[in-house]
Design an enzyme around this catalytic site. Structure first.
Site, mmCIF file in Angstrom:
data_model
loop_
_atom_site.group_PDB
_atom_site.id
_atom_site.type_symbol
_atom_site.label_atom_id
_atom_site.label_comp_id
_atom_site.label_asym_id
_atom_site.label_seq_id
_atom_site.Cartn_x
_atom_site.Cartn_y
_atom_site.Cartn_z
ATOM 1 C CG ASP A 67 -0.313 -0.487 2.488
ATOM 2 O OD1 ASP A 67 0.918 -0.336 2.622
ATOM 3 O OD2 ASP A 67 -1.030 -1.025 3.347
ATOM 4 C CG ASN A 136 -8.723 -1.916 12.102
ATOM 5 O OD1 ASN A 136 -7.847 -2.631 11.631
ATOM 6 N ND2 ASN A 136 -9.095 -0.776 11.531
ATOM 7 C CG HIS A 138 -5.875 -2.634 8.885
ATOM 8 N ND1 HIS A 138 -5.922 -1.268 9.087
ATOM 9 C CD2 HIS A 138 -4.585 -2.968 9.136
ATOM 10 C CE1 HIS A 138 -4.735 -0.821 9.408
ATOM 11 N NE2 HIS A 138 -3.908 -1.822 9.451
ATOM 12 C CD GLU A 143 -8.798 0.740 7.934
ATOM 13 O OE1 GLU A 143 -8.594 -0.244 8.682
ATOM 14 O OE2 GLU A 143 -8.254 1.840 8.130
HETATM 15 P P1 PGA Z 1 2.157 -1.689 12.462
HETATM 16 O O1 PGA Z 1 0.964 -1.704 11.447
HETATM 17 O O2 PGA Z 1 3.143 -2.695 11.990
HETATM 18 O O3 PGA Z 1 2.716 -0.292 12.411
HETATM 19 O O4 PGA Z 1 1.600 -2.027 13.801
HETATM 20 C C1 PGA Z 1 0.476 -2.921 10.985
HETATM 21 C C2 PGA Z 1 -0.753 -2.683 10.166
HETATM 22 O O5 PGA Z 1 -1.487 -1.721 10.460
HETATM 23 O O6 PGA Z 1 -1.019 -3.476 9.254
#
Ligand code: PGA
Length: 251
Positions: A67, A136, A138, A143
């Site tokens: 992304d 959450n 995702h 999301e």
């Molecule tokens: P993070 O994010 O590694 O910064 O915790 C992971 C994600 O949101 O997929």
């Protein structure tokens, strides 16, 4: 799903780097799906160490990132393009033209998304996809309640994600509200998936993803249907798992 328990973030990172290194050794022109965020930083550092001692050669490796923030150019310091260059690409012998990240400032968003999926296909698909997980649930920036059939698309980030991302931006800098993300179907098309999670903040999402119902409310729960998924969890991230299976596979 295979679950590997690690005692710490560092151990999780080492285990993930070994899996990636093994993939590259077995198939030097592997197509890797890469993730950003804080979780994979240690994995990339371990991979760089393996490169430095001559164990891994990136010269034929192809990468596709999950992304990019919508509205940030690849030169923006908070863009994932910038992150990838600084954290991995400039520190190993990968050819920059073999690395792919969606443009955050495309002229035509629909074309950009379609082109991204087409390019992945043109390389024969992703051999090994690295994933983090949001608190959450995702994966990528898909999301909760994203369609399981989604391919690369423009995403409205939800409140929790925007709040979590704030830590990477300075106080007066606007935090992007949208991103371009590979879709859930695109992620599921990877031949192998390795999901990393560290810390108590991920424990609930990990539990739901592994032991809960398969539902768009928890995007990562779709991974239960994938034939080759490995989760590498530190103790805190695994702390809410109920099943004996995870305790048994501790190593
Ligand atoms: P993070 O994010 O590694 O910064 O915790 C992971 C994600 O949101 O997929």
């Amino acid at each position: 799903m295979k679950i590997i328990l690690a005692n710490s973030y560092d151990e999780m990172s080492k285990k993930a780097a070994i899996i990636l290194a093994n993939q590259i050794i077995l198939k030097p022109d592997s197509v890797l799906g890469l993730a950003t965020g804080s979780t994979p930083v240690g994995t990339y550092q371990e991979l760089i160490k393996l490169y430095d001692v001559g164990i891994v050669d990136f010269s034929n490796v192809i990468t596709f990132n999950l992304d990019e923030y919508y509205g940030l150019s690849s030169e923006h310091e908070q863009s994932y393009s910038h992150y990838m260059r600084k954290i991995l690409f400039e520190r190993v012998n990968i050819e920059l033209e073999n690395t792919h990240i969606p443009s955050g400032v495309p002229e035509d968003i629909e074309k950009e998304c379609l082109l991204y999926d087409t390019k992945i296909d043109s390389f024969g698909g992703i051999d090994l996809q690295i994933l983090g997980i949001g608190s959450n649930g995702h994966i990528g920036f898909n999301e909760p309640n994203t369609r399981f059939q989604s391919m690369t698309h423009l995403v409205d980030l939800n409140y929790e994600t925007i709040e979590a991302n704030k830590r990477f931006f300075s106080d007066n800098e606007p935090v992007p509200q949208k991103a371009i993300s590979m879709g859930i179907k695109g992620i599921m098309q990877a031949k192998k998936i390795v999901l990393l999670a560290s810390g108590k903040g991920k424990a609930d999402a990990v539990q739901k993803a592994v032991e809960g119902p398969i539902t768009p409310e928890v995007p990562a729960s779709i991974l239960q249907l994938h034939a080759d998924v490995t989760l590498i969890l530190d103790k805190d991230a695994a702390s809410q798992l109920q099943g004996a299976i995870c305790k048994k596979s501790a190593s």
